[in-house]
Design a protein around this motif. Structure first.
Motif, PDB file in Angstrom:
ATOM      1  N   PRO A 311      51.406  21.740  80.252  1.00 15.63           N
ATOM      2  CA  PRO A 311      52.197  22.718  81.020  1.00 15.63           C
ATOM      3  C   PRO A 311      52.619  23.912  80.171  1.00 15.63           C
ATOM      4  O   PRO A 311      52.901  23.788  78.976  1.00 15.63           O
ATOM      5  N   TRP A 312      52.633  25.071  80.808  1.00 17.13           N
ATOM      6  CA  TRP A 312      53.099  26.307  80.178  1.00 17.13           C
ATOM      7  C   TRP A 312      54.175  26.912  81.059  1.00 17.13           C
ATOM      8  O   TRP A 312      54.062  26.873  82.295  1.00 17.13           O
ATOM      9  N   PRO A 313      55.244  27.502  80.497  1.00 16.11           N
ATOM     10  CA  PRO A 313      55.504  27.643  79.058  1.00 16.11           C
ATOM     11  C   PRO A 313      56.177  26.403  78.494  1.00 16.11           C
ATOM     12  O   PRO A 313      56.881  25.701  79.224  1.00 16.11           O
ATOM     13  N   PRO A 314      55.972  26.126  77.205  1.00 17.22           N
ATOM     14  CA  PRO A 314      56.754  25.071  76.572  1.00 17.22           C
ATOM     15  C   PRO A 314      58.184  25.553  76.371  1.00 17.22           C
ATOM     16  O   PRO A 314      58.461  26.752  76.501  1.00 17.22           O
ATOM     17  N   ALA A 315      59.083  24.628  76.081  1.00 14.62           N
ATOM     18  CA  ALA A 315      60.439  25.034  75.706  1.00 14.62           C
ATOM     19  C   ALA A 315      60.359  25.932  74.480  1.00 14.62           C
ATOM     20  O   ALA A 315      59.480  25.757  73.620  1.00 14.62           O
ATOM     21  N   ARG A 316      61.263  26.887  74.409  1.00 13.99           N
ATOM     22  CA  ARG A 316      61.184  27.859  73.315  1.00 13.99           C
ATOM     23  C   ARG A 316      61.358  27.211  71.950  1.00 13.99           C
ATOM     24  O   ARG A 316      60.891  27.728  70.941  1.00 13.99           O
ATOM     25  N   THR A 317      62.032  26.054  71.899  1.00 16.77           N
ATOM     26  CA  THR A 317      62.204  25.351  70.628  1.00 16.77           C
ATOM     27  C   THR A 317      61.109  24.323  70.385  1.00 16.77           C
ATOM     28  O   THR A 317      61.073  23.699  69.327  1.00 16.77           O
ATOM     29  N   CYS A 322      49.539  26.894  70.802  1.00 18.28           N
ATOM     30  CA  CYS A 322      48.339  27.291  70.060  1.00 18.28           C
ATOM     31  C   CYS A 322      48.035  26.371  68.889  1.00 18.28           C
ATOM     32  O   CYS A 322      46.964  26.477  68.277  1.00 18.28           O
ATOM     33  N   GLY A 323      48.976  25.475  68.548  1.00 20.57           N
ATOM     34  CA  GLY A 323      48.746  24.558  67.441  1.00 20.57           C
ATOM     35  C   GLY A 323      49.095  25.117  66.076  1.00 20.57           C
ATOM     36  O   GLY A 323      48.720  24.546  65.056  1.00 20.57           O
ATOM     37  N   GLN A 327      57.541  26.946  66.145  1.00 16.80           N
ATOM     38  CA  GLN A 327      58.171  26.868  67.461  1.00 16.80           C
ATOM     39  C   GLN A 327      57.616  27.966  68.350  1.00 16.80           C
ATOM     40  O   GLN A 327      57.252  29.034  67.878  1.00 16.80           O
ATOM     41  N   TYR A 328      57.561  27.680  69.632  1.00 17.16           N
ATOM     42  CA  TYR A 328      57.011  28.650  70.594  1.00 17.16           C
ATOM     43  C   TYR A 328      57.728  29.985  70.501  1.00 17.16           C
ATOM     44  O   TYR A 328      57.083  31.041  70.537  1.00 17.16           O
ATOM     45  N   THR A 334      57.490  34.896  71.481  1.00 24.20           N
ATOM     46  CA  THR A 334      58.331  36.043  71.158  1.00 24.20           C
ATOM     47  C   THR A 334      58.242  37.069  72.272  1.00 24.20           C
ATOM     48  O   THR A 334      57.177  37.309  72.827  1.00 24.20           O
ATOM     49  N   ASP A 335      59.358  37.657  72.628  1.00 25.47           N
ATOM     50  CA  ASP A 335      59.389  38.650  73.722  1.00 25.47           C
ATOM     51  C   ASP A 335      59.067  40.039  73.214  1.00 25.47           C
ATOM     52  O   ASP A 335      59.271  40.338  72.063  1.00 25.47           O
TER      53      ASP A 335
END
Length: 335
Positions: A311-317, A322-323, A327-328, A334-335
């Motif tokens: 699932p996307w998006p993962p939690a930001r933490t 991408c592996g 952290q995402y 990043t915005d």
């Protein structure tokens, strides 16, 4: 043709089991579908055997063990094995899986057997574990909010912040409070035409929600090639280099595509990872050339239908999809 009789469901289950033997990579989702058909046919003991085979498989480890256990518990309870079902459900709670599906199945099993306090505890525990404050609610987690709202209405307790959030995420024309009104059953025996019309409206809204969910049983997924796989793909099929300029560009394009889909209101998004042998086998099954770029989105859809999507998006933490190990929020989030 959709199965309608027990015999039809058994025939479909046997077809799915033959397919599982032919396609071992899809062993788990095909077994789960077969078990569901056996349950509908009343062959609950045989369905339990399939769940046990999945969990005991050494050659093909189960990818979603907690979901399989939850489905097994639900099935066991339905044909008199309550104690074993409860033990499995307690084990799921102790394990604390980080995906919504096993929590939802276990909570709904408790709810179906009038264990409302326990069902509420399951829904609440899952949401505490899976929802980060202030972050967007993942598609798969929204059903936990809806289920908890339903149980709390049956319990007659006041709304809290999660109930308000469930109502805000609800998109049907009839409000969630009205759909989950415990007094709805009374209107079915009413002789008042107005009450009956209102109930028909509510049922249509509920059916519409179910149809929406069923119309997208797997995520709208984009195709990710891990770096080594992408290098092998482009070496074997250089014509696809027009689709993939570089690995970094590939990753950036995936994130951009997902954000565009999300901004357009597309729910249930995910990412599937491709491999060259799997892609070549898919191309052969489609009697097409792996060099055909039109085959790529079809391959992604097929992988998603097989339960391969993350699932996307993962939690930001959480770790980035991408592996990278970051952290995402520090990588592609990043915005």
């Amino acid at each position: 043709m959709r199965p309608d009789t027990p015999a039809d469901h058994i025939t479909e289950a046997e077809r799915l089991l033959r397919a599982a033997a032919q396609y071992p990579d899809d062993h788990e989702p095909l077994f789960l579908q077969a078990a569901a058909h056996l349950e509908l046919a009343g062959e609950r003991a045989r369905a339990s055997t399939l769940y046990d085979e999945l969990l005991a498989s050494a050659e093909i480890p189960v990818e979603h063990p907690h979901l399989v256990k939850a489905l097994k518990a639900s099935n066991l309870w339905e044909y008199g094995h309550e104690a074993e079902a409860r033990a499995i459900i307690d084990g799921i709670r102790a394990a604390g899986p980080l995906d919504a599906a096993p929590w939802e199945v276990a909570a709904e099993t408790l709810e179906a057997h009038d264990e409302l306090e326990a069902a509420h505890d399951f829904f609440s525990t899952a949401l505490t574990l899976l929802l980060a404050p202030g972050e967007e609610v993942p598609y798969a987690t929204q059903s936990l909010l809806t289920g908890r709202h339903r149980v709390r209405r049956l319990m007659g307790v006041e709304h809290d912040a999660w109930d308000e959030l469930a109502g805000a995420l609800h998109t049907a024309t009839v409000p969630l409070d009205e759909l989950h009104d415990p007094k709805r059953l009374w209107s079915l025996g009413s002789s008042d035409p107005g009450e009956l019309r209102a109930e028909i409206t509510r049922l249509r809204a509920e059916l519409g929600s179910y149809r929406t969910a069923l119309s997208r049983p797997f995520p709208v997924a984009v195709l990710l090639w891990p770096e080594e796989e992408l290098r092998e793909l482009l070496t074997a099929y250089p014509g696809l280099s027009q689709e993939y300029v570089s690995y970094a560009d590939h990753l950036a394009s995936l994130e951009a595509a997902l954000r565009d889909l999300h901004a357009a209101g597309t729910p249930n998004l995910g990412i599937v990872a491709g491999t060259v042998p799997s892609y070549e086998a898919f191309a052969a099954s489609e009697a097409s050339s792996p060099s055909d770029p039109d085959l790529l989105p079809q391959y992604a859809t097929t992988l998603a239908a097989r339960g391969r999507a993350v699932p996307w998006p993962p939690a930001r933490t959480a770790a980035c999809w991408c592996g990278s190990g970051q952290q995402y929020r520090e990588c592609h989030g990043t915005d």
